[in-house]
Motif scaffolding. Structure first.
Motif, PDB file in Angstrom:
ATOM      1  N   THR A 409       0.867  -1.046   0.022  1.00  0.00           N
ATOM      2  CA  THR A 409      -0.012   0.039   0.160  1.00  0.00           C
ATOM      3  C   THR A 409       0.709   1.300  -0.054  1.00  0.00           C
ATOM      4  O   THR A 409       2.027   1.329   0.668  1.00  0.00           O
ATOM      5  N   GLU A 410       0.633   2.388  -0.861  1.00  0.00           N
ATOM      6  CA  GLU A 410       1.233   3.373  -1.027  1.00  0.00           C
ATOM      7  C   GLU A 410       0.052   4.698  -1.270  1.00  0.00           C
ATOM      8  O   GLU A 410      -0.349   4.333  -2.207  1.00  0.00           O
ATOM      9  N   ASN A 411       0.196   5.442  -0.530  1.00  0.00           N
ATOM     10  CA  ASN A 411      -0.460   6.835  -0.904  1.00  0.00           C
ATOM     11  C   ASN A 411      -1.978   6.489  -0.995  1.00  0.00           C
ATOM     12  O   ASN A 411      -2.599   6.788  -1.990  1.00  0.00           O
ATOM     13  N   ASN A 412      -2.307   5.764  -0.130  1.00  0.00           N
ATOM     14  CA  ASN A 412      -3.871   5.232   0.037  1.00  0.00           C
ATOM     15  C   ASN A 412      -4.067   4.285  -1.290  1.00  0.00           C
ATOM     16  O   ASN A 412      -5.461   4.319  -1.737  1.00  0.00           O
ATOM     17  N   LEU A 413      -3.191   3.720  -1.959  1.00  0.00           N
ATOM     18  CA  LEU A 413      -3.423   2.712  -3.120  1.00  0.00           C
ATOM     19  C   LEU A 413      -2.906   1.586  -2.735  1.00  0.00           C
ATOM     20  O   LEU A 413      -1.994   1.354  -2.189  1.00  0.00           O
ATOM     21  N   VAL A 414      -3.859   0.289  -3.094  1.00  0.00           N
ATOM     22  CA  VAL A 414      -3.599  -0.908  -2.951  1.00  0.00           C
ATOM     23  C   VAL A 414      -2.694  -1.491  -4.381  1.00  0.00           C
ATOM     24  O   VAL A 414      -3.309  -1.453  -5.120  1.00  0.00           O
ATOM     25  N   ILE A 415      -1.511  -1.945  -4.090  1.00  0.00           N
ATOM     26  CA  ILE A 415      -0.645  -2.345  -5.321  1.00  0.00           C
ATOM     27  C   ILE A 415      -0.480  -3.737  -5.139  1.00  0.00           C
ATOM     28  O   ILE A 415      -0.037  -4.343  -4.279  1.00  0.00           O
ATOM     29  N   LEU A 416      -1.029  -4.410  -6.423  1.00  0.00           N
ATOM     30  CA  LEU A 416      -0.824  -5.946  -6.729  1.00  0.00           C
ATOM     31  C   LEU A 416       0.291  -6.087  -7.732  1.00  0.00           C
ATOM     32  O   LEU A 416       0.030  -5.979  -8.738  1.00  0.00           O
ATOM     33  N   HIS A 417       1.446  -7.059  -7.054  1.00  0.00           N
ATOM     34  CA  HIS A 417       2.548  -7.269  -8.121  1.00  0.00           C
ATOM     35  C   HIS A 417       2.200  -8.648  -8.319  1.00  0.00           C
ATOM     36  O   HIS A 417       2.299  -9.474  -7.527  1.00  0.00           O
ATOM     37  N   GLU A 447     -16.846 -10.635  -0.061  1.00  0.00           N
ATOM     38  CA  GLU A 447     -16.072 -11.678   0.498  1.00  0.00           C
ATOM     39  C   GLU A 447     -14.737 -11.700   0.358  1.00  0.00           C
ATOM     40  O   GLU A 447     -13.836 -11.775   1.494  1.00  0.00           O
ATOM     41  N   ALA A 448     -14.234 -11.674  -1.037  1.00  0.00           N
ATOM     42  CA  ALA A 448     -13.063 -11.909  -1.312  1.00  0.00           C
ATOM     43  C   ALA A 448     -12.229 -10.513  -1.066  1.00  0.00           C
ATOM     44  O   ALA A 448     -11.101 -10.485  -0.694  1.00  0.00           O
ATOM     45  N   LEU A 449     -12.822  -9.336  -1.103  1.00  0.00           N
ATOM     46  CA  LEU A 449     -12.263  -8.172  -0.595  1.00  0.00           C
ATOM     47  C   LEU A 449     -12.138  -7.996   0.813  1.00  0.00           C
ATOM     48  O   LEU A 449     -10.755  -7.848   1.176  1.00  0.00           O
ATOM     49  N   GLU A 450     -13.007  -8.694   1.647  1.00  0.00           N
ATOM     50  CA  GLU A 450     -12.739  -9.040   3.208  1.00  0.00           C
ATOM     51  C   GLU A 450     -11.548 -10.143   3.239  1.00  0.00           C
ATOM     52  O   GLU A 450     -10.838  -9.586   4.389  1.00  0.00           O
ATOM     53  N   ASN A 451     -11.474 -10.920   2.555  1.00  0.00           N
ATOM     54  CA  ASN A 451     -10.395 -11.854   2.855  1.00  0.00           C
ATOM     55  C   ASN A 451      -8.993 -11.254   2.492  1.00  0.00           C
ATOM     56  O   ASN A 451      -8.216 -11.623   3.239  1.00  0.00           O
ATOM     57  N   LEU A 452      -8.950 -10.358   1.415  1.00  0.00           N
ATOM     58  CA  LEU A 452      -7.670  -9.847   1.074  1.00  0.00           C
ATOM     59  C   LEU A 452      -7.260  -8.879   2.291  1.00  0.00           C
ATOM     60  O   LEU A 452      -6.081  -8.999   2.661  1.00  0.00           O
ATOM     61  N   LYS A 453      -8.240  -8.145   2.754  1.00  0.00           N
ATOM     62  CA  LYS A 453      -7.888  -7.307   3.913  1.00  0.00           C
ATOM     63  C   LYS A 453      -7.769  -7.738   4.839  1.00  0.00           C
ATOM     64  O   LYS A 453      -6.612  -7.454   5.536  1.00  0.00           O
ATOM     65  N   GLU A 465      -1.100  -1.526  10.075  1.00  0.00           N
ATOM     66  CA  GLU A 465      -2.537  -2.129  10.058  1.00  0.00           C
ATOM     67  C   GLU A 465      -3.520  -0.786   9.606  1.00  0.00           C
ATOM     68  O   GLU A 465      -4.297  -0.716   8.545  1.00  0.00           O
ATOM     69  N   ALA A 466      -3.377   0.280  10.113  1.00  0.00           N
ATOM     70  CA  ALA A 466      -4.100   1.515  10.005  1.00  0.00           C
ATOM     71  C   ALA A 466      -3.890   2.092   8.439  1.00  0.00           C
ATOM     72  O   ALA A 466      -4.908   2.455   7.701  1.00  0.00           O
ATOM     73  N   GLU A 467      -2.469   2.030   8.063  1.00  0.00           N
ATOM     74  CA  GLU A 467      -2.315   2.588   6.518  1.00  0.00           C
ATOM     75  C   GLU A 467      -3.007   1.516   5.794  1.00  0.00           C
ATOM     76  O   GLU A 467      -3.445   1.977   4.670  1.00  0.00           O
ATOM     77  N   ILE A 468      -2.869   0.439   5.810  1.00  0.00           N
ATOM     78  CA  ILE A 468      -3.463  -0.512   5.017  1.00  0.00           C
ATOM     79  C   ILE A 468      -5.105  -0.801   4.965  1.00  0.00           C
ATOM     80  O   ILE A 468      -5.605  -0.511   3.720  1.00  0.00           O
ATOM     81  N   LEU A 469      -5.708  -0.437   6.052  1.00  0.00           N
ATOM     82  CA  LEU A 469      -7.110  -0.154   6.054  1.00  0.00           C
ATOM     83  C   LEU A 469      -7.481   1.277   5.503  1.00  0.00           C
ATOM     84  O   LEU A 469      -8.511   0.907   4.745  1.00  0.00           O
ATOM     85  N   ALA A 470      -6.774   2.138   5.486  1.00  0.00           N
ATOM     86  CA  ALA A 470      -6.926   3.268   4.962  1.00  0.00           C
ATOM     87  C   ALA A 470      -6.790   3.129   3.406  1.00  0.00           C
ATOM     88  O   ALA A 470      -7.590   3.678   2.710  1.00  0.00           O
ATOM     89  N   ALA A 471      -5.790   2.272   2.930  1.00  0.00           N
ATOM     90  CA  ALA A 471      -5.802   2.326   1.445  1.00  0.00           C
ATOM     91  C   ALA A 471      -7.006   1.679   0.850  1.00  0.00           C
ATOM     92  O   ALA A 471      -7.593   1.745  -0.034  1.00  0.00           O
TER      93      ALA A 471
END
Length: 550
Positions: A409-417, A447-453, A465-471
């Motif tokens: 996560t970076e600048n409220n962006l979820v990045i999937l490599h 459900e998939a989104l919650e699983n990833l989160k 954790e806070a940065e990830i949840l914010a993203a």
């Protein structure tokens, strides 16, 4: 009203007619009397002997049952060209080099009403998937889910435009054209003249733009010329001849390879064209004598570390990727899995124009690891990211879905490599589809989104954790395809095989439609190719405990 009848019609190449078109072993008869043949036409008839069907003897049927094959070819000269009109199963009597292979499809494209299409046969060359789509009512091309960027049109059926209905009512085109018409024998010449006019027209490019960006090459004369280019390039060991594994390989399993067809070979931990040259040289094979038959005879054999075969044994010809042109022609040609494809030159340029701006410098470390799994762990740690390799976010009861290889996560962006150590067409297409499918699932299934989160929060270090949840709250995603290769990254999309570029363009367009940012990068592969080693011999009962080398 005259009865409508079906005709299958081929257009012979210039220089071919009834005297030189039939195969030497053809059993068709000429000289059969016919009162209503068009002027100048020649008739050849198949009149086979009666034989019992195989199932009569199989079941011991006592009734006298016999079957026979009947057919005919009418050769009709029209406007300095000759047509072969076939009835019954006789087209195989024509020499493969004698007829125009794009005749039926091109005439059909120029004759059908674009809103009255009924059936379409297509091929996706990246994975050799073939399918037929049929609709109960005439429709336009959009309802057939035909992707001009990645799909090859093999055959098309539809109702013809109103102005052509006096000649024929509907058409199906491939190499030949199959039409339904009420024309009598005296009108066949005019009908064929109209077909020749349609073949020489290119207005189909307006009704069906970009529909033939990529087309299979069937003409044996062109195939022979391209094969000659390939053989010359192999003999000269040119850099643009690439040897690949023509299938998806799971590098999490041990993957080794050797060669067969010319004698014993060493076992290698990766596949390169130079390995094949080493194999030939070690068995005394003179590369200057190699030909297409040798490429079909020689095989790539996937093995375990001991050299024991596992999986398929594709021919070397099927494993080669090669691009070429023919002297004096503007088209490009691509060899993939043993088949040649003609690619519109402008389309190749358009692929680079679209993809190259999406190629970015990687943010991951260089690859110097034993396998992708070890690399993903190390790269995630070095980038202060989370390794998601082999994790699962699928909803309960569904097949496993890996979200990505490296999560950040970076600048409220979820990045999937998504990471892959290969520039092989099938494997890259799998990578691109995997990246698209996983982010679609996350966006479409709560459900998939919650699983990833939950997975990300569980893996996060204290305080992250806070940065990830914010993203996740921002619901903004980015997909990055990381391709590990020895190739020069400055070549950008040209590092990828043609069909991988086509697949990547399709994936990028779909991600953009979803509002998802995406890019692809090249990771430097610093692992040197290991030397080959001999196969391990199977131990006999009285062998010493140590494995011997064969």
């Amino acid at each position: 009203m005259s009865k409508s009848r079906s005709f299958s019609i081929y257009l012979l190449k210039e220089g071919f007619d009834a005297t030189n078109t039939l195969k030497e072993d053809s059993t068709l008869e000429d000289g059969v009397d016919a009162n209503d043949l068009p002027e100048g036409a020649g008739l050849y008839v198949l009149d086979s002997q009666e034989t019992p069907p195989w199932w009569r003897g199989y079941f011991g049927i006592q009734k006298h049952l016999m079957q026979t094959l009947k057919g005919a070819i009418v050769f009709l000269p029209v406007n300095d060209r000759t047509f072969a009109i076939t009835f019954g199963h006789v087209f195989h009597n024509l020499k493969p080099e004698s007829y125009e292979y794009d005749f039926g499809l091109r005439v059909t494209l120029n004759s059908v009403d674009p809103d009255q299409l009924k059936s379409l046969d297509s091929l996706m060359p990246e994975n050799a998937r073939r399918q037929r789509t049929q609709l109960s009512v005439g429709s336009d091309l959009t309802l057939f889910d035909f992707d001009r960027d990645s799909t090859i049109l093999k055959s098309l059926t539809g109702k013809v435009r109103e102005e052509l209905k006096p000649f024929f009512k509907h058409a199906t085109g491939a190499s030949s054209i199959r039409i339904s018409s009420d024309v009598g024998p005296a009108g066949l010449a005019a009908l064929c003249g109209k077909l020749l006019e349609l073949y020489q027209d290119d207005t189909y490019k307006t009704s069906f733009p970009d529909i033939q960006n990529v087309a299979p090459v069937k003409d044996p004369v062109i195939v022979d010329a391209l094969n000659a280019k390939l053989i010359a390039a192999i003999r000269a060991k040119e850099d643009n001849v690439v040897l690949t594994i023509p299938d998806i390989v799971n590098y999490a399993d041990e993957m080794y390879a050797t060669f067969a067809g010319e004698g014993a070979g060493l076992v290698y931990d990766d596949v390169f064209i130079d390995r094949y040259f080493e194999y030939l040289d070690s068995n005394g094979f003179n590369l200057a004598t190699i030909d297409v038959d040798a490429l079909k005879k020689h095989h790539l054999v996937l093995t375990n570390e001991a050299g024991q075969p596992r999986g398929d044994r594709p021919s070397i010809l099927k494993c080669l990727i090669f691009d070429s042109t023919l002297d004096g022609g503007a088209a490009s040609y691509h060899l993939c899995e043993g088949n040649w494809y003609q690619v519109d030159g402008n389309y190749v340029s358009e692929l680079s124009t679209y993809l190259d701006p999406l190629c970015a410098d990687t943010t991951l470390i260089e690859y110097s690891h034993d396998d992708e799994g070890a690399y993903n762990d190390a790269a995630a740690t070095a980038a202060s990211s989370l390794c998601m390799d082999k994790e699962n976010i699928a909803p309960a009861g569904q097949k496993q879905v890996e979200p990505c290889d490296i999560f950040k996560t970076e600048n409220n962006l979820v990045i999937l490599h998504h990471v892959k150590r290969s520039t092989v067409s099938a494997m890259l297409s799998h990578l691109f589809n995997q990246g698209l499918n996983s982010v679609q699932l996350v966006r479409d299934d709560s459900e998939a989104l919650e699983n990833l989160k939950a997975l990300a929060v569980d893996k996060a270090a204290d305080g992250e954790e806070a940065e990830i949840l914010a993203a996740f709250e921002g619901n903004r995603f980015k997909v990055v395809f990381q391709i590990i290769t020895h190739k020069d990254k400055t070549a950008k999309s040209l590092n990828l095989p043609l069909f991988s570029r086509i697949s990547l363009k399709r994936t990028m367009k779909e991600l953009r439609r979803m509002g998802i940012d995406a890019e692809f990068c090249f990771v430097e592969n610093q692992v040197e190719a290991a030397e080959g080693k001999k196969k391990q011999r199977k131990k006999k009962a009285d062998d010493a405990p140590e494995a011997e080398a064969a």
